[in-house]
Motif scaffolding. Structure first.
Motif, short mmCIF file in Angstrom:
data_model
loop_
_atom_site.label_atom_id
_atom_site.label_comp_id
_atom_site.label_asym_id
_atom_site.label_seq_id
_atom_site.Cartn_x
_atom_site.Cartn_y
_atom_site.Cartn_z
N THR A 16 33.59 63.29 27.23
CA THR A 16 34.03 64.26 26.25
C THR A 16 34.91 63.67 25.17
O THR A 16 35.61 64.40 24.51
N ALA A 18 36.12 62.93 21.89
CA ALA A 18 35.75 63.46 20.58
C ALA A 18 35.95 62.40 19.50
O ALA A 18 36.72 61.46 19.67
N ARG A 21 41.02 62.32 16.67
CA ARG A 21 41.88 63.26 17.37
C ARG A 21 42.19 64.43 16.46
O ARG A 21 42.66 64.25 15.34
N SER A 22 41.93 65.63 16.94
CA SER A 22 42.15 66.83 16.13
C SER A 22 43.01 67.84 16.87
O SER A 22 42.84 69.03 16.70
N TYR A 23 43.93 67.36 17.66
CA TYR A 23 44.78 68.25 18.45
C TYR A 23 46.13 67.58 18.65
O TYR A 23 46.31 66.39 18.39
N ASP A 42 40.72 63.48 27.35
CA ASP A 42 41.15 62.93 26.08
C ASP A 42 42.67 62.80 26.04
O ASP A 42 43.21 62.03 25.25
N MET A 55 43.64 67.47 28.86
CA MET A 55 42.79 68.13 27.87
C MET A 55 41.51 67.34 27.72
O MET A 55 41.51 66.11 27.71
N ARG A 56 40.42 68.09 27.62
CA ARG A 56 39.11 67.52 27.29
C ARG A 56 38.67 68.16 25.99
O ARG A 56 38.86 69.36 25.79
N VAL A 57 38.07 67.37 25.13
CA VAL A 57 37.50 67.89 23.89
C VAL A 57 36.00 67.67 23.99
O VAL A 57 35.54 66.54 23.99
N ARG A 125 33.49 72.22 18.70
CA ARG A 125 34.19 71.62 19.84
C ARG A 125 34.79 72.69 20.73
O ARG A 125 35.25 73.72 20.27
N PHE A 127 37.78 73.04 23.46
CA PHE A 127 38.98 72.41 23.98
C PHE A 127 39.27 73.02 25.35
O PHE A 127 39.43 74.24 25.48
N LEU A 154 45.60 72.94 17.88
CA LEU A 154 44.25 72.44 17.58
C LEU A 154 44.07 72.20 16.09
O LEU A 154 44.71 72.74 15.27
#
Length: 154
Positions: A16, A18, A21-23, A42, A55-57, A125, A127, A154
């Motif tokens: 997973t 991503a 990084r978007s979080y 992630d 956390m998994r994205v 995505r 989350f 996020l």
């Protein structure tokens, strides 16, 4: 229903990580953020006696909706992991993204375990924020786990 379980299991199995990084999420005092987290996670932080928050994205081709993913996760946890759904509630991330929290329970070797999952749906995505451990440990670290879950942006 089985299709939802298969779809979710396949997504998790694919890995997973991503793209970019978007979080943002922070580790609470008493937890250590693990660097170089391995798939399927992630981001991950752990307490010395086993409570983990991660956390998994999951990249998605078809966004579906939050109700679909909530149902898929519930089925997977029940049918593949033997957990019972104990509670469900609406939540929001720190930036206001609507989500769903599911709380599961399971006994293993005479010990009760608690597993909390928060699902947030972004653009292409999913989350998945998880926290788990024995019930005793989760009760002990409840304030820290709640604090970390509240920091998710996020």
């Amino acid at each position: 229903m089985r299709r939802a379980v298969v779809v979710f299991a396949a997504l998790v199995a694919l890995g997973t990580t991503a793209c970019g990084r978007s979080y943002d999420v922070a580790a609470a005092p008493g937890f250590v953020k693990l660097e170089n987290t391995q798939p399927p996670y992630d981001w991950r932080a752990v307490a010395p006696d086993g409570v983990a928050v991660a956390m998994r994205v999951v990249p998605l081709e078809d966004r579906a909706d939050l109700a679909f993913w909530t149902h898929a996760v519930t089925l997977r946890m029940r049918e593949m992991n033997g957990y019972a759904l104990v509670d469900s509630r609406d939540v929001k991330s720190r930036d206001g993204t609507a989500g769903k929290e599911l709380v599961f329970g399971h006994d293993e070797s005479g010990k009760p375990f608690v597993y909390r999952v928060r699902l947030y749906l972004g653009t292409k995505r999913l989350f998945v924020v998880e926290a788990g451990g024995t019930k005793e440990q989760m009760d002990r670290y409840a304030a820290s786990v709640d604090w970390m879950l509240a920091t998710v942006k996020l």
